[in-house]
Motif scaffolding. Structure first.
Motif, PDB file in Angstrom:
ATOM      1  N   MET A  68      38.677  45.399  26.052  1.00  0.00           N
ATOM      2  CA  MET A  68      38.427  44.088  25.814  1.00  0.00           C
ATOM      3  C   MET A  68      38.814  43.353  27.058  1.00  0.00           C
ATOM      4  O   MET A  68      38.104  42.471  27.418  1.00  0.00           O
ATOM      5  CB  MET A  68      39.029  43.615  24.467  1.00  0.00           C
ATOM      6  N   ARG A  69      39.880  43.401  27.274  1.00  0.00           N
ATOM      7  CA  ARG A  69      40.532  42.680  28.259  1.00  0.00           C
ATOM      8  C   ARG A  69      39.620  42.931  29.829  1.00  0.00           C
ATOM      9  O   ARG A  69      39.186  41.946  30.577  1.00  0.00           O
ATOM     10  CB  ARG A  69      42.204  43.097  28.935  1.00  0.00           C
ATOM     11  N   GLN A  70      39.148  43.882  29.959  1.00  0.00           N
ATOM     12  CA  GLN A  70      38.293  44.314  30.960  1.00  0.00           C
ATOM     13  C   GLN A  70      36.916  43.456  31.175  1.00  0.00           C
ATOM     14  O   GLN A  70      36.365  43.166  31.963  1.00  0.00           O
ATOM     15  CB  GLN A  70      37.966  46.017  31.162  1.00  0.00           C
ATOM     16  N   LEU A  71      36.520  43.499  29.664  1.00  0.00           N
ATOM     17  CA  LEU A  71      35.160  42.634  29.539  1.00  0.00           C
ATOM     18  C   LEU A  71      35.326  40.962  29.998  1.00  0.00           C
ATOM     19  O   LEU A  71      34.144  40.429  30.252  1.00  0.00           O
ATOM     20  CB  LEU A  71      34.368  42.582  28.283  1.00  0.00           C
ATOM     21  N   GLN A  72      36.651  40.594  29.900  1.00  0.00           N
ATOM     22  CA  GLN A  72      36.738  39.216  29.910  1.00  0.00           C
ATOM     23  C   GLN A  72      36.194  38.337  31.266  1.00  0.00           C
ATOM     24  O   GLN A  72      36.928  39.422  32.327  1.00  0.00           O
ATOM     25  CB  GLN A  72      38.148  38.540  29.727  1.00  0.00           C
ATOM     26  N   ALA A  73      35.235  37.574  31.191  1.00  0.00           N
ATOM     27  CA  ALA A  73      34.896  37.113  32.735  1.00  0.00           C
ATOM     28  C   ALA A  73      35.825  35.737  33.131  1.00  0.00           C
ATOM     29  O   ALA A  73      36.041  35.122  32.188  1.00  0.00           O
ATOM     30  CB  ALA A  73      33.236  36.665  32.510  1.00  0.00           C
ATOM     31  N   PRO A  74      35.895  35.622  34.427  1.00  0.00           N
ATOM     32  CA  PRO A  74      36.261  34.269  34.684  1.00  0.00           C
ATOM     33  C   PRO A  74      35.611  33.230  34.402  1.00  0.00           C
ATOM     34  O   PRO A  74      34.346  33.322  34.101  1.00  0.00           O
ATOM     35  CB  PRO A  74      36.420  34.360  36.329  1.00  0.00           C
ATOM     36  N   LYS A  75      35.890  32.002  34.387  1.00  0.00           N
ATOM     37  CA  LYS A  75      35.611  30.910  33.649  1.00  0.00           C
ATOM     38  C   LYS A  75      34.432  30.631  34.553  1.00  0.00           C
ATOM     39  O   LYS A  75      34.591  30.402  35.912  1.00  0.00           O
ATOM     40  CB  LYS A  75      36.539  29.746  33.545  1.00  0.00           C
ATOM     41  N   GLY A  76      33.262  30.116  34.107  1.00  0.00           N
ATOM     42  CA  GLY A  76      32.081  29.569  34.858  1.00  0.00           C
ATOM     43  C   GLY A  76      31.180  30.760  35.421  1.00  0.00           C
ATOM     44  O   GLY A  76      30.054  30.309  35.739  1.00  0.00           O
ATOM     45  N   CYS A  77      31.232  31.932  35.084  1.00  0.00           N
ATOM     46  CA  CYS A  77      30.532  33.046  35.481  1.00  0.00           C
ATOM     47  C   CYS A  77      29.498  33.449  34.652  1.00  0.00           C
ATOM     48  O   CYS A  77      29.846  33.793  33.477  1.00  0.00           O
ATOM     49  CB  CYS A  77      31.465  34.339  35.995  1.00  0.00           C
ATOM     50  N   LEU A  78      28.273  33.247  34.696  1.00  0.00           N
ATOM     51  CA  LEU A  78      27.121  33.604  33.936  1.00  0.00           C
ATOM     52  C   LEU A  78      27.174  35.353  33.900  1.00  0.00           C
ATOM     53  O   LEU A  78      26.636  36.002  32.749  1.00  0.00           O
ATOM     54  CB  LEU A  78      25.791  33.203  34.428  1.00  0.00           C
ATOM     55  N   GLN A  79      27.280  35.964  35.137  1.00  0.00           N
ATOM     56  CA  GLN A  79      27.382  37.218  35.181  1.00  0.00           C
ATOM     57  C   GLN A  79      28.795  37.775  35.685  1.00  0.00           C
ATOM     58  O   GLN A  79      29.337  37.006  36.568  1.00  0.00           O
ATOM     59  CB  GLN A  79      26.440  37.904  36.041  1.00  0.00           C
ATOM     60  N   TYR A  80      29.249  38.936  35.162  1.00  0.00           N
ATOM     61  CA  TYR A  80      30.225  39.396  35.774  1.00  0.00           C
ATOM     62  C   TYR A  80      30.375  40.892  35.810  1.00  0.00           C
ATOM     63  O   TYR A  80      30.268  41.711  34.897  1.00  0.00           O
ATOM     64  CB  TYR A  80      31.607  39.006  34.788  1.00  0.00           C
ATOM     65  N   PHE A  81      30.574  41.551  37.025  1.00  0.00           N
ATOM     66  CA  PHE A  81      30.532  42.894  37.371  1.00  0.00           C
ATOM     67  C   PHE A  81      31.837  43.353  37.464  1.00  0.00           C
ATOM     68  O   PHE A  81      32.556  42.915  38.304  1.00  0.00           O
ATOM     69  CB  PHE A  81      29.431  43.229  38.586  1.00  0.00           C
ATOM     70  N   THR A  82      32.089  44.316  36.713  1.00  0.00           N
ATOM     71  CA  THR A  82      33.430  44.981  36.751  1.00  0.00           C
ATOM     72  C   THR A  82      33.752  46.333  37.464  1.00  0.00           C
ATOM     73  O   THR A  82      34.793  46.682  37.773  1.00  0.00           O
ATOM     74  CB  THR A  82      34.032  45.357  35.355  1.00  0.00           C
ATOM     75  N   GLU A  83      32.312  47.005  37.870  1.00  0.00           N
ATOM     76  CA  GLU A  83      32.467  48.240  38.536  1.00  0.00           C
ATOM     77  C   GLU A  83      32.731  47.812  40.076  1.00  0.00           C
ATOM     78  O   GLU A  83      32.365  46.814  40.645  1.00  0.00           O
ATOM     79  CB  GLU A  83      31.175  49.116  38.482  1.00  0.00           C
ATOM     80  N   SER A  96      22.856  45.099  46.846  1.00  0.00           N
ATOM     81  CA  SER A  96      23.778  46.292  46.770  1.00  0.00           C
ATOM     82  C   SER A  96      25.389  45.737  47.091  1.00  0.00           C
ATOM     83  O   SER A  96      25.496  44.979  48.265  1.00  0.00           O
ATOM     84  CB  SER A  96      23.881  47.500  47.280  1.00  0.00           C
ATOM     85  N   TYR A  97      26.512  46.280  46.335  1.00  0.00           N
ATOM     86  CA  TYR A  97      27.746  45.524  46.465  1.00  0.00           C
ATOM     87  C   TYR A  97      28.658  46.764  46.683  1.00  0.00           C
ATOM     88  O   TYR A  97      28.523  47.681  45.871  1.00  0.00           O
ATOM     89  CB  TYR A  97      28.163  44.465  45.681  1.00  0.00           C
ATOM     90  N   ALA A  98      29.653  46.633  47.305  1.00  0.00           N
ATOM     91  CA  ALA A  98      30.774  47.503  47.331  1.00  0.00           C
ATOM     92  C   ALA A  98      32.007  47.024  47.773  1.00  0.00           C
ATOM     93  O   ALA A  98      32.356  46.510  48.661  1.00  0.00           O
ATOM     94  CB  ALA A  98      30.374  48.762  48.362  1.00  0.00           C
ATOM     95  N   VAL A  99      32.831  47.119  46.492  1.00  0.00           N
ATOM     96  CA  VAL A  99      34.324  46.358  46.765  1.00  0.00           C
ATOM     97  C   VAL A  99      35.115  47.235  47.702  1.00  0.00           C
ATOM     98  O   VAL A  99      35.050  48.692  47.455  1.00  0.00           O
ATOM     99  CB  VAL A  99      35.149  46.340  45.528  1.00  0.00           C
ATOM    100  N   GLN A 100      35.893  46.745  48.521  1.00  0.00           N
ATOM    101  CA  GLN A 100      36.652  47.661  49.581  1.00  0.00           C
ATOM    102  C   GLN A 100      37.979  47.652  49.175  1.00  0.00           C
ATOM    103  O   GLN A 100      38.673  46.273  49.218  1.00  0.00           O
ATOM    104  CB  GLN A 100      36.485  47.138  50.935  1.00  0.00           C
ATOM    105  N   ALA A 101      38.861  48.644  49.186  1.00  0.00           N
ATOM    106  CA  ALA A 101      40.317  48.804  48.787  1.00  0.00           C
ATOM    107  C   ALA A 101      41.010  48.902  49.848  1.00  0.00           C
ATOM    108  O   ALA A 101      40.482  49.373  51.060  1.00  0.00           O
ATOM    109  CB  ALA A 101      40.383  49.676  47.654  1.00  0.00           C
ATOM    110  N   GLY A 102      42.319  48.526  49.835  1.00  0.00           N
ATOM    111  CA  GLY A 102      43.274  48.813  50.913  1.00  0.00           C
ATOM    112  C   GLY A 102      43.135  47.871  51.889  1.00  0.00           C
ATOM    113  O   GLY A 102      43.267  46.652  51.708  1.00  0.00           O
ATOM    114  N   LYS A 103      43.267  48.166  53.339  1.00  0.00           N
ATOM    115  CA  LYS A 103      43.105  47.349  54.523  1.00  0.00           C
ATOM    116  C   LYS A 103      41.668  47.135  54.909  1.00  0.00           C
ATOM    117  O   LYS A 103      41.147  48.014  55.514  1.00  0.00           O
ATOM    118  CB  LYS A 103      44.027  47.623  55.362  1.00  0.00           C
ATOM    119  N   CYS A 104      41.407  45.771  54.887  1.00  0.00           N
ATOM    120  CA  CYS A 104      39.845  45.647  55.365  1.00  0.00           C
ATOM    121  C   CYS A 104      39.986  45.366  56.923  1.00  0.00           C
ATOM    122  O   CYS A 104      40.917  44.667  57.359  1.00  0.00           O
ATOM    123  CB  CYS A 104      39.409  44.393  54.446  1.00  0.00           C
ATOM    124  N   LEU A 105      39.353  46.102  57.636  1.00  0.00           N
ATOM    125  CA  LEU A 105      39.266  45.601  59.273  1.00  0.00           C
ATOM    126  C   LEU A 105      38.005  45.182  59.599  1.00  0.00           C
ATOM    127  O   LEU A 105      36.761  45.112  58.937  1.00  0.00           O
ATOM    128  CB  LEU A 105      39.075  47.338  59.756  1.00  0.00           C
TER     129      LEU A 105
END
Length: 470
Positions: free
Chosen positions: A272-287, A461-470
């Motif tokens: 349930m906590r994963q589903l909660q979107a930040p205020k003001g977001c019409l869409q929220y992608f968690t992947e 398409s989007y891809a979240v980057q973890a670690g150190k971004c160069l």
């Protein structure tokens, strides 16, 4: 006379229990041991709790302890005075569990609400799997009537006969979602299936469409896989979902299944906590990776005018940034992409200013992709904003590599001069999160006679980057 009857009844129960051999140590659950005998009583007992009580989680314990007294309070010996192995189980044990979301294992109805079997039936649901360690049933609530009301943590709004298509009709079907739990701050609506008549060439939904109270967008065509959030600020609240079919002579049948989830923003449940979107977001992608596209997108017709909304992507503590790109153009489907004009006045470049591309960076692109001030020109009208966007492969020390607004067919600098096949080199965002895209469409519709080139929509398409971004 009454005493004799009571004494006789007690002897009868004792005989039954002895015959059944019902004996357990501390913490045993009688309702499970003699479910066939006391099941009806157990489920009726559950139903007496208020919704507030049902939403709290307790371990099982004897009935007397639930009301604040123990055997010693009634003048008997304390439980510590007798061997644990010789104790006889208190007849009535109450098992309380939260009426929260649960998984059914069914792909067409993946989620339900955890109730007892009796409660599920009494509330008009359908059992699909178990929950609460086997004490509850995952109950699915489906609504297909012309007008219905629901107040459940999870429910479905579907066309009649789903998963089969429904024949065209002239009707409006309305589901009213009632929010009475003050812990609920959002309602998420997932388009598990949504295939209906598309918008016309200039983006107007005419034959079959969905409206959602609190959301400005109108939905038609194919939106399978999309979702929206409605934020709740006052209680009790009600949200109307209306699916309208304007004519029994429509060109196509209609098919939809919407999953409605009331989000408890104070829940300790991780899902349930994963589903909660930040205020003001019409869409929220968690992947951490996926695809974002405009509503009603089909690559042929224009999107609806007059849109302003925010798309958010989750950022974990370990994440440093995100990259957005256009997927490779599909030459078979030939689905066009454009935000605003198909051809912009000035090509997107990481060079100085927003002009022709002098300076350090990726150089000059084609006019199939625009960025910066070009997208704010009134002749273009529509844009995507990435507040801390930076053109891919550009020098971060050069201020001109940062662009907030993007338009045209590609995303970022495009160096492909042949059409179709505009992709752009992409955009990065290293902001604090959540990562955000803003989409704006003015009130103008594209001028067209037969085909649409402008305002056909976006596919990113989007891809979240973890670690150190160069």
């Amino acid at each position: 006379m009454r005493f004799n009857q009571y004494f006789s009844d007690m002897r009868a129960w004792c005989c039954i229990l002895l015959v059944l051999g019902v004996e357990a140590r501390d913490g045993g659950v009688l309702t499970r041991n003699i479910d066939g005998l006391f099941g009806g009583f157990r489920e009726k007992t559950f139903s007496r709790f208020s919704r507030k009580d049902r939403n709290s989680r307790f371990s099982s314990k004897p009935l007397g302890e639930n009301f604040g007294f123990t055997r010693n309070d009634r003048g008997g010996r304390d439980s510590s005075d007798e061997p644990r192995s010789g104790r006889f189980l208190n007849i009535f044990n109450i098992i309380k569990f939260a009426n929260t979301g649960c998984g059914t294992g069914n792909s067409s109805s993946p989620n339900g609400t955890c109730y007892t079997s009796w409660e599920c039936s009494a509330r008009g649901g359908e059992e699909q799997g178990s929950c609460a360690s086997g004490f509850g049933r995952c109950c699915v609530f489906t609504n297909s009537e012309l007008r219905s009301t629901v107040d459940e943590p999870v429910s479905y709004f579907r066309n009649p006969g789903f998963p089969a298509n429904s024949s065209p009709e002239a009707n409006t079907r309305t589901l009213t979602v009632q929010v009475t739990d003050t812990n609920v701050c959002q309602v998420r609506i997932d388009f598990d299936k949504f295939v209906n008549s598309p918008q016309n060439r200039v983006g107007v939904c005419e034959e079959q469409y969905l409206t959602i109270q609190g959301v400005e967008n109108i939905f038609c065509g194919n939106n399978t896989g999309q979702h929206v959030y409605v934020h709740v600020d006052s209680y009790p609240a009600s949200i109307d979902l209306e699916f309208t079919s304007t004519s029994a002579m429509a060109a196509s049948t209609f098919l939809f299944s919407l999953r409605v989830t009331q989000i408890d923003c104070y829940s300790k449940d991780e899902s349930m906590r994963q589903l909660q979107a930040p205020k003001g977001c019409l869409q929220y992608f968690t992947e951490p990776a996926g695809t974002i596209q405009s509503f009603n997108y089909d690559g042929m017709n224009a999107y609806s005018p007059n849109q302003d909304y925010t798309i958010c992507v989750k950022k974990e503590t370990k994440d440093c940034g995100i990259k957005y790109m256009n997927p490779e153009y599909n030459s078979t489907l030939k689905m066009k992409r454009s935000v605003g004009k198909e051809k912009v006045q000035v090509a997107c470049s990481s060079g100085a200013g927003s002009g022709t591309g002098s300076g350090t960076g990726t150089g000059t692109g084609t006019t199939a992709s625009g960025c910066g001030d070009t997208c704010l020109d009134p002749t273009n009208g529509d844009w995507i904003a990435i507040p801390m966007g930076q053109l891919e492969s550009s020098d971060t020390s050069v201020p001109s590599s940062y662009r907030s607004f993007y338009c045209g067919q590609g995303l970022g600098v495009d160096t492909n001069s042949t059409q179709p096949g505009v992709n752009g080199k992409g955009v990065r965002d290293f902001s604090g999160g959540p990562f955000q895209l803003w989409f704006h469409a003015d009130g103008k519709t594209p001028l067209t006679d037969t085909t649409v080139a402008d305002d056909t929509g976006f596919l990113i398409s989007y891809a979240v980057q973890a670690g150190k971004c160069l």
